[in-house]
Design a protein around this motif. Structure first.
Motif, short mmCIF file in Angstrom:
data_model
loop_
_atom_site.label_atom_id
_atom_site.label_comp_id
_atom_site.label_asym_id
_atom_site.label_seq_id
_atom_site.Cartn_x
_atom_site.Cartn_y
_atom_site.Cartn_z
N TYR A 118 30.74 14.93 48.00
CA TYR A 118 30.64 15.16 46.55
C TYR A 118 31.75 16.13 46.12
N SER A 119 31.90 17.21 46.87
CA SER A 119 32.87 18.24 46.53
C SER A 119 34.30 17.68 46.56
N VAL A 146 34.92 15.68 43.39
CA VAL A 146 35.06 16.53 42.21
C VAL A 146 36.40 17.27 42.24
N ARG A 147 36.79 17.77 43.40
CA ARG A 147 38.09 18.46 43.51
C ARG A 147 39.24 17.56 43.05
N LEU A 156 39.30 15.54 40.79
CA LEU A 156 39.36 15.40 39.34
C LEU A 156 40.14 16.52 38.67
N ASP A 157 40.63 17.48 39.45
CA ASP A 157 41.48 18.56 38.90
C ASP A 157 42.93 18.14 38.77
#
Lengths: 435, 437
Positions: free
Chosen positions: A367-368, A371-372, A374-375
Motif C-alpha cells: 500500500y505504502s 501511495v509513494r 503518487l508523489d
C-alpha cells in the motif's frame, strides 16, 4: 465521424483523480492534474521487443522483422523530414525529452515547466510523422552498436538475460531489447515504415499527461494535431507454446567482475487471460515474492548471516499476456548454494504457509509503495501507461491489496512454485572456476 | 514554499520546507564533517552495523519488520561529500499521516526507531560493537570496493580523479582500499562512534506538511543531545589544472573502452562566475542540445553517450563517454575541439538559450521532489551558501554569453583517462559458459 467523450476516474481514499478522454481521432488520452510545477507527458505505443511477427487483420501473411527493430525505431523517430531533430526542438522549449523501449511498449516523453502546448504539439507531431532514409538508418546502426556494446559489458544484463534464456524455450522475451549488431544490420527504412504503420496506429497507443495541466488544453492540442484514424486489429504471432518447465536448469557465464552475481527465475505458467484476474494474480504473486525474499524474511536473514548474499538482493514478479516469472537476484560467492537453499526454503514454506502477521505487514508495504508513487508525475504517468496496456484499472490496486486474503496467497503459493519451473543464471569472474 | 532556517537548542541547524505537495515526509539528520577516507569508511561501517540491530530490535529481521509495520518507513545511511566536506548521518522517509489508514504518526515512530539505533546499539560485554557483525560489514564494504575496481566506467573515472586531484582528499577513492577496511577493528569503530555523537553541530532538514514549530519540537525531542556545539569547516582546494593534459591508459577485459576527461577551474561557489560556469557545462555536454551530444554522438555517431557533469563545489568538470578503442583519438580530439570552440566564443544563440531554459526547467522541477529539495538545501547548508532555489534560478537567468565565455576560459583540461577494452566479439569467452553439472 467519432465524437470526443470524457469520463472521470477517481479514488476518494487517495484524494486523486484523472480524466479519460476517448478522443475523436481514435486515441485514448489520460489527463491527471497535480498541483506541481512540472508537467510530464508521454505518448506510447503498445509495441515492444517481443512483437517481431505480426499482421493486420485482413492481410494474408505475417511480416517478420529483425530483433531490436522496435528499439531502433524509437531512436529514429526523433529525426524529422526537414532534417531537424526533435530533441533540439524540446531543448529550445526548455523541456527534457527522452524515450525508452521495453518488451511490450515504446514510450516517448517530455517534462516541462513552461511551453507545455508547444511541447505537446511537438511530441504528437514527431511520433506520428516518421521519416527514414538509408543513410540515417546506417548512421544509427553505429550509435546503437555502441549501446549494445555497453550492455554486453554489463554483468547484470548478462545475468538477467541468462535467466530468461534458462526459463524460456521459445518466447521472444529472452531476446535483448536492443537486438544484436547482426540483427540491426538487417533493418531498412522500408521495415521501419511498416512497423510504424502497424503499431503506431492511434488505436494501439495512449497519451498520458500528468502535472500542472487541465484536460481542455490537452484536448485542444489533440484536436489540432491529430487526424481521425481508422483503427486496426493487430494480430501478433505468439511464440510456440511454452512448455511448463524451465528450458535450462542453469545458465552459467563468465566475465569481468569481482564477485559472482545471480538471477534465480521461477516460471509461472498460470497466466489469466482476463485483465482483472491478471491484475489480481500480479499483486498476489508480487506479495509472495516479497514474503519469500524481502529483508524481513527468514530466508534473507539466513543467507545474510551466513554471508551467502550481499546486503541488497532484489526480487520481483513480472506478468504479461502470455508469460510470467518471479525473480530473485543478488551477489554471492556461491550462487549454486543460494539456489539450493532457495529451492529447499520454498518447498518447506509451501508446507507451512505464510502467517497472518507477515502477510499484514507485507500488505502495508505494498500500500505504502503505491501511495509513494503518487508523489511523482513521472511515476504516475509511467505506471498508468503500464496499467493501460495491461488492461488494469489504476486505482483498483489499493482496493485489491486490502481485499486479498492470506488463504488466497497461500493457495496460489502452493500451486505456483514447482521444482521444474526453476532456473539459475550466474555470472562468475573470469578467473574463477565454475562451481 | 520558503525554507525556514533556525538554530536548535544545542547548536544544531534546522531547515524546514512546509508543503502539502507530498504524501510523504522526509527528514535528514546529518553531521557536517571534514571528509577523509578514514571518516568515510568508519561512518559506512558504523551506520551499517547500527542498521543490523539495536537493543529494542536485536536483529536485522526484527528491525526491518518493525519498519515495515510503520508502512515501510525508510531509514537510509548518508555519507555525501560536498567539496572536501561530508554530510554524515541518516535519511528518514515515511508516509504522511493523512494517508495512513488509522492516521498513525509514522514520522515520530521512525525517528524513535532511529534514536534507538543510534543511542542503544548492540555492544558486547566489553562495550564494543560485536566482532561478528563488524567483520561482516567490513566484508560487504570490501565487496563494494572490488566491484567498483572491476567496473570500467568507474575505473576510468577514478583513474582521472587520481591524477587530477593528486594529494587532495576529494580525488581519493571514497573509503580507501580493501586493506584499509580490513585493518579497522571493533575498538577503533566503537571509539569513533562515541566521537561521532559529539563531533559537530547537526543539520536537520525537513520536507513535509508540518510547520516549523512542530518540527523543531520533534527534532529536539528525539535528537536534542546529538552532536557538539561547533561546526567542522573544510578548506576545499579550488584551482585550475596545469597544462599540458596528462594521459593515462589501462586495459580491462571488456568490449567497450571508457573515456574520462577531467577539467579544473579556479571558480569557487562564491565566485561571480559560478552561475556562468553552470551554463558553460550545459552548453558543453550537459543536455541533448549540447555541443558534445550533437557533434560526438549525433553528427559523428562515435558513441551512445558523451556528456559532461560539473561539481561546482570543487570547480571540476568531467566528460565521460563509452567508445570503441579505435575511435579513442577521434573522440578526444572532438571533445577538446568543442571545448576550445566555447572558449573562442563560438556559442550560438540556440545553444545559449537552450542551456538557460534547460537549467531553468531543472530548478523549477526540483521543487516537485522532496529528495531534490533536500539535496539542494543540504549541500548549500554545508557550504554556507544561503541561496534559495528560486534565487539560484534568477541568477542563472541574468548570465550573459560573455560571462559564459569568460567562465569557460577559466577551465583547463588536466587529465584524460582511457580504459581500453581488450575483448572483441571474437574473443569474448563469456558466452561459452552455459553448461549443466
Amino acid at each position: 465521424m467519432n465524437n470526443t467523450t470524457r469520463e472521470i476516474v477517481e479514488s476518494s481514499a487517495l484524494v486523486e483523480k484523472y480524466e479519460l478522454i476517448h478522443h475523436k481521432s481514435g486515441l485514448d488520452i489520460y489527463v491527471y492534474p497535480k498541483k506541481i510545477a512540472t508537467t510530464y507527458a508521454l505518448f506510447a505505443t503498445h509495441y515492444g521487443s517481443i512483437d517481431n511477427k505480426f499482421m493486420i487483420e485482413g492481410e494474408n501473411e505475417h511480416t517478420e522483422v529483425p530483433l531490436g527493430i522496435a528499439h531502433f525505431l524509437e531512436h529514429k523517430m526523433f529525426t524529422k523530414e526537414d532534417g531537424s531533430d526533435s530533441f533540439e526542438r524540446f531543448s529550445e522549449l526548455g523541456a527534457d525529452a527522452n524515450a525508452y523501449t521495453s518488451y511490450d511498449k515504446t514510450v516517448y516523453l517530455f517534462s516541462c515547466t513552461s511551453n507545455f502546448s508547444e511541447c505537446l504539439s511537438e511530441l504528437i507531431d514527431f511520433v506520428t510523422h516518421p521519416f527514414f532514409t538509408k543513410e540515417s538508418v546506417e548512421k544509427e546502426q553505429g550509435i546503437i552498436g555502441e549501446e549494445i556494446g555497453m550492455y554486453d559489458d554489463s554483468p547484470n544484463n548478462r545475468s538477467y538475460y541468462g535467466m530468461l534464456e534458462g526459463l524460456y524455450h521459445y518466447h521472444d522475451i529472452k531476446n535483448n531489447v536492443c537486438g544484436t549488431v547482426e540483427s540491426i544490420a538487417k533493418i531498412t527504412p522500408e521495415l521501419l515504415y511498416r512497423c510504424h504503420e502497424v503499431f503506431y496506429n492511434l488505436s494501439n497507443m495512449a497519451l498520458v499527461v500528468c502535472g500542472n495541466v487541465e484536460a481542455e488544453e490537452v484536448i485542444e492540442i489533440a484536436d489540432k494535431c491529430l487526424k481521425e484514424q481508422k483503427s486496426v486489429n493487430i494480430i501478433r504471432q505468439k511464440s510456440k507454446n511454452e512448455p511448463p518447465h524451465a528450458a535450462k536448469e542453469k545458465v552459467i557465464s563468465r566475465m569481468l567482475l569481482a564477485k559472482p552475481i545471480f538471477d534465480i527465475g521461477i516460471k509461472d505458467i498460470d497466466v489469466p487471460k482476463a485483465p482483472q484476474e491478471r491484475e489480481r494474480r500480479d499483486i498476489v504473486m508480487s506479495i509472495i515474492a516479497d514474503l519469500l525474499f524481502s529483508s524481513t524474511g527468514a530466508l534473507y536473514s539466513r543467507l545474510y548471516e551466513e554471508r551467502l548474499i550481499s546486503p541488497n538482493p532484489s526480487s520481483s514478479y513480472t506478468i504479461s499476456e502470455d508469460f510470467a516469472y518471479t525473480s530473485f537476484s543478488g551477489e554471492s560467492d556461491d550462487p549454486e548454494k543460494v539456489y539450493n537453499i532457495v529451492k529447499e526454503y520454498i518447498s518447506k514454506k509451501q508446507e507451512e504457509g505464510f502467517c497472518e502477521t507477515e502477510f499484514i505487514r507485507c500488505r502495508k508495504v505494498f500500500y505504502s509503495s503505491f501511495v509513494r508513487g503518487l508523489d511523482s508525475a513521472d511515476d504516475i504517468a509511467n505506471e498508468l501507461v503500464a496499467y493501460i496496456f495491461d488492461g488494469y484499472d489504476f486505482f483498483d490496486y489499493a482496493d485489491i491489496i486490502s481485499k486479498i486474503t492470506l488463504e488466497e496467497v497461500n493457495d496460489i503459493f502452493r500451486s505456483a512454485f514447482k521444482p521444474e519451473s526453476f532456473t539459475l543464471s550466474a555470472v562468475y569472474p573470469l578467473d574463477e572456476k565454475s562451481k | 514554499m520558503k525554507p525556514v532556517k533556525l538554530t536548535l537548542r544545542g547548536g544544531g541547524t534546522l531547515l524546514t520546507l512546509t508543503t502539502d505537495k507530498f504524501k510523504t515526509e522526509l527528514m535528514t539528520i546529518t553531521l557536517p564533517l571534514l571528509h577523509s577516507q578514514r571518516t568515510a569508511r568508519l561512518c559506512r561501517i558504523l551506520f551499517d552495523t547500527i542498521k543490523r540491530g539495536c537493543r529494542a530490535y536485536p536483529d536485522i529481521m526484527s528491525l526491518n519488520a518493525h519498519l515495515d509495520d510503520l508502512y515501510d518507513a525508510n531509514i537510509a545511511n548518508m555519507y555525501s561529500t560536498t567539496g572536501e566536506m561530508a554530510s554524515a548521518g541518516f535519511v528518514c522517509e515515511c508516509l504522511d499521516k493523512s494517508y495512513v489508514p488509522g492516521g498513525e504518526d509514522l514520522l515520530c515512530g521512525t525517528l524513535e526507531t532511529l534514536k534507538e539505533m543510534i543511542y542503544s546499539p548492540l555492544l558486547d560485554e566489553n562495550g564494543l560493537f560485536p566482532e561478528k557483525t563488524v567483520e561482516l560489514e567490513k566484508r560487504n564494504l570490501c565487496d563494494n570496493i572490488l566491484a567498483s575496481d572491476n567496473d570500467p566506467r568507474i575505473h576510468s573515472y577514478q583513474l582521472c580523479r587520481d591524477l587530477l586531484f593528486e594529494g587532495e582528499a576529494y580525488g581519493q577513492r571514497l573509503v580507501g582500499t580493501v586493506d584499509d577496511v580490513m585493518a579497522l577493528d571493533c575498538r577503533e569503530l566503537t571509539d569513533f562512534y562515541h566521537e561521532f555523537l559529539v563531533t559537530s553541530a547537526p543539520s536537520f532538514i525537513y520536507i513535509g506538511s508540518r510547520d516549523v514549530k512542530e518540527v523543531k519540537e520533534i527534532a529536539e525531542k528525539y535528537f536534542g543531545d546529538l552532536g557538539g556545539g561547533h561546526s567542522q569547516k573544510g578548506n576545499t582546494i579550488i584551482k585550475k589544472a596545469t597544462p599540458p593534459m596528462r594521459m593515462v591508459e589501462e586495459e580491462m577485459a571488456v568490449l567497450q573502452g571508457k573515456l574520462t576527461i577531467g577539467f579544473r577551474s579556479d571558480i569557487s561557489p562564491e565566485d561571480k562566475d559560478l552561475y556562468a560556469s553552470i551554463i558553460f557545462n550545459d552548453i558543453f555536454g550537459g543536455s541533448p542540445a549540447s555541443k558534445l551530444f550533437r557533434n560526438v554522438r549525433e553528427k559523428q555517431s562515435l558513441c551512445y553517450y558523451c556528456s559532461s557533469s560539473l561539481d561546482f563545489f570543487k570547480g571540476a568538470l568531467f566528460v565521460r563517454s563509452g567508445i570503441s578503442n579505435a575511435n579513442k583519438d577521434k573522440v578526444i580530439n572532438e571533445v577538446l575541439a568543442q571545448f576550445e570552440d566555447i572558449r573562442k566564443g563560438n556559442i550560438s544563440d540556440y545553444e545559449f538559450e537552450c542551456a538557460k531554459k534547460s537549467l531553468d526547467n531543472y530548478y523549477r522541477q526540483a521543487s516537485d521532489s522532496a529528495y531534490a529539495l533536500e539535496n539542494y538545501y543540504r549541500t548549500r547548508l554545508i557550504s554556507e551558501m544561503n541561496t534559495t532555489i528560486e534565487e539560484a534560478a534568477e541568477k542563472l537567468r541574468s548570465v550573459t554569453k560573455e560571462d559564459v565565455i569568460r567562465a569557460a576560459r577559466r577551465y583547463e583540461a588536466g587529465v584524460c583517462a582511457f580504459v581500453r577494452g581488450t575483448l572483441s566479439d571474437a574473443d569474448d569467452n563469456g558466452e561459452e559458459g552455459e553448461y549443466d553439472e
